[in-house]
Design a protein around this motif. Structure first.
Motif, PDB file in Angstrom:
ATOM      1  N   UNK A 225       1.034   8.422  -7.785  1.00 10.75           N
ATOM      2  CA  UNK A 225       0.745   9.764  -8.286  1.00 10.75           C
ATOM      3  C   UNK A 225      -0.620  10.248  -7.844  1.00 10.75           C
ATOM      4  N   UNK A 226      -1.608   9.357  -7.883  1.00 11.07           N
ATOM      5  CA  UNK A 226      -2.948   9.707  -7.416  1.00 11.07           C
ATOM      6  C   UNK A 226      -2.934   9.946  -5.913  1.00 11.07           C
ATOM      7  N   UNK A 227      -2.135   9.156  -5.203  1.00  9.06           N
ATOM      8  CA  UNK A 227      -1.993   9.363  -3.754  1.00  9.06           C
ATOM      9  C   UNK A 227      -1.522  10.785  -3.460  1.00  9.06           C
ATOM     10  N   UNK A 228      -0.535  11.256  -4.215  1.00  8.73           N
ATOM     11  CA  UNK A 228      -0.007  12.604  -3.997  1.00  8.73           C
ATOM     12  C   UNK A 228      -1.056  13.671  -4.301  1.00  8.73           C
TER      13      UNK A 228
ATOM     14  N   UNK B  77       0.821  -1.208   0.000  1.00  2.67           N
ATOM     15  CA  UNK B  77       0.000   0.000   0.000  1.00  2.67           C
ATOM     16  C   UNK B  77       0.857   1.262   0.000  1.00  2.67           C
ATOM     17  N   UNK B  78       0.438   2.258  -0.776  1.00  4.59           N
ATOM     18  CA  UNK B  78       1.017   3.598  -0.725  1.00  4.59           C
ATOM     19  C   UNK B  78       0.098   4.461   0.136  1.00  4.59           C
ATOM     20  N   UNK B  79       0.535   4.736   1.354  1.00  2.00           N
ATOM     21  CA  UNK B  79      -0.291   5.490   2.297  1.00  2.00           C
ATOM     22  C   UNK B  79      -0.250   6.989   2.004  1.00  2.00           C
ATOM     23  N   UNK B  80      -1.375   7.645   2.247  1.00  3.87           N
ATOM     24  CA  UNK B  80      -1.387   9.100   2.190  1.00  3.87           C
ATOM     25  C   UNK B  80      -0.436   9.635   3.258  1.00  3.87           C
ATOM     26  N   UNK B  81       0.177  10.760   2.974  1.00  2.00           N
ATOM     27  CA  UNK B  81       1.062  11.379   3.964  1.00  2.00           C
ATOM     28  C   UNK B  81       0.247  12.116   5.024  1.00  2.00           C
ATOM     29  N   UNK B  82      -0.905  12.623   4.622  1.00  3.33           N
ATOM     30  CA  UNK B  82      -1.796  13.329   5.537  1.00  3.33           C
ATOM     31  C   UNK B  82      -2.744  12.331   6.195  1.00  3.33           C
ATOM     32  N   UNK B  83      -2.920  12.457   7.496  1.00  9.00           N
ATOM     33  CA  UNK B  83      -3.851  11.583   8.216  1.00  9.00           C
ATOM     34  C   UNK B  83      -5.267  11.864   7.732  1.00  9.00           C
TER      35      UNK B  83
ATOM     36  N   UNK C  62      -6.020   6.903   4.076  1.00  8.45           N
ATOM     37  CA  UNK C  62      -6.387   6.246   2.835  1.00  8.45           C
ATOM     38  C   UNK C  62      -5.079   5.735   2.240  1.00  8.45           C
ATOM     39  N   UNK C  63      -5.112   4.531   1.696  1.00  7.16           N
ATOM     40  CA  UNK C  63      -3.898   3.925   1.150  1.00  7.16           C
ATOM     41  C   UNK C  63      -4.211   3.322  -0.213  1.00  7.16           C
ATOM     42  N   UNK C  64      -3.300   3.525  -1.152  1.00  7.25           N
ATOM     43  CA  UNK C  64      -3.530   3.155  -2.545  1.00  7.25           C
ATOM     44  C   UNK C  64      -2.760   1.892  -2.921  1.00  7.25           C
ATOM     45  N   UNK C  65      -3.350   1.123  -3.811  1.00  6.86           N
ATOM     46  CA  UNK C  65      -2.792  -0.160  -4.221  1.00  6.86           C
ATOM     47  C   UNK C  65      -1.492   0.018  -5.003  1.00  6.86           C
TER      48      UNK C  65
END
Length: 248
Positions: A221-224, A96-102, A211-214
């Motif tokens: 990129x979408x996570x950012x 998972x690519x986690x968001x940096x912001x909670x 939120x965490x991305x696959x």
């Protein structure tokens, strides 16, 4: 020329319209008031936050509620694009690519009656002699769970669900209700008990959720982009307005 300009404007509107927006597939679990199923719709505090963020990115959402292990499996295998509200740990960070912001802090707090003189300074042993209402098989964070395991609390009162525990609280059979802050506030509101209880200033524990991305779908990129929009929502007041709508 006038007709050409009108056609260009029509194409621009069509391109930006939600009907032509990209769809992001999201998974989570049933967890009111954060996310829950109501008839054929998925609603909730975090659902509203997530939907607004993707709306600002001109993306539609499809949200599916599953048992938590199933949701994790789907995002790991790339069957879903992202998952919320997820705690961060090394095992999950592998896929998972986690968001940096909670996305949403999960605050465990203590509620007492509005005229109570009970206080809490962070030392759980100070609560040993109070009647504390808990829900069976629910974790209240590592600090409380460890204290409970060690026999710190002498008068725990178990209930099968939060509503039952709140009813005990209302009738004076317990002195303290421990709960996730917003879950309890939503229950008070549902039962017409808003304003009858107060949370103590010191929280028991706060665990950030994201939120965490696959990683299987290469969505860093979408996570950012999501992070940037989420911070924008926090700055312009949208985030707090959504939270207040579910907690007041």
């Amino acid at each position: 020329m006038k007709h050409l300009f009108s056609l260009m404007m029509l194409l621009t509107v069509t391109w930006l319209s939600p009907a032509n927006a990209e769809v992001v597939k999201l998974v989570t679990l049933q967890y009111p008031p954060y996310q829950y199923q109501e008839e054929d719709q998925v609603k909730g505090m975090v659902v509203d936050i997530v939907n607004e963020a993707f709306k600002r990115l001109n993306m539609d959402t499809q949200i599916r509620l599953n048992a938590w292990p199933r949701s994790l499996s789907m995002v790991k295998e790339g069957q879903a694009d992202a998952i919320f509200t997820a705690y961060k740990n090394p095992e999950r960070e592998q896929f998972l690519d986690y968001s940096k912001t909670v996305l949403m802090p999960q605050e465990v707090v203590l509620f007492v009656s509005k005229d109570s003189t009970i206080s809490f300074n962070g030392d759980l042993t100070s609560l040993a002699d109070y009647r504390i209402g808990i829900v069976r098989d629910i974790s209240y964070g590592s600090a409380f769970d460890e204290a409970r395991k060690n026999g710190t609390f002498k008068k725990l009162s178990e209930a099968t669900n939060l509503e039952q525990s709140v009813r005990k609280f209302q009738s004076g059979r317990i002195d303290i209700l421990i709960s996730n802050r917003y879950t309890a506030l939503a229950m008070f509101k549902q039962l017409g008990l808003s304003g009858q209880f107060k949370s103590l200033d010191r929280e028991v524990q706060s665990v950030p959720s994201y939120i965490a991305f696959s990683k299987a779908n290469n969505l860093s990129g979408l996570r950012d982009k999501f992070d940037n929009v989420l911070q924008e929502m926090m700055s312009d007041g949208t985030y707090n307005n959504i939270v207040k709508a579910y907690s007041e």
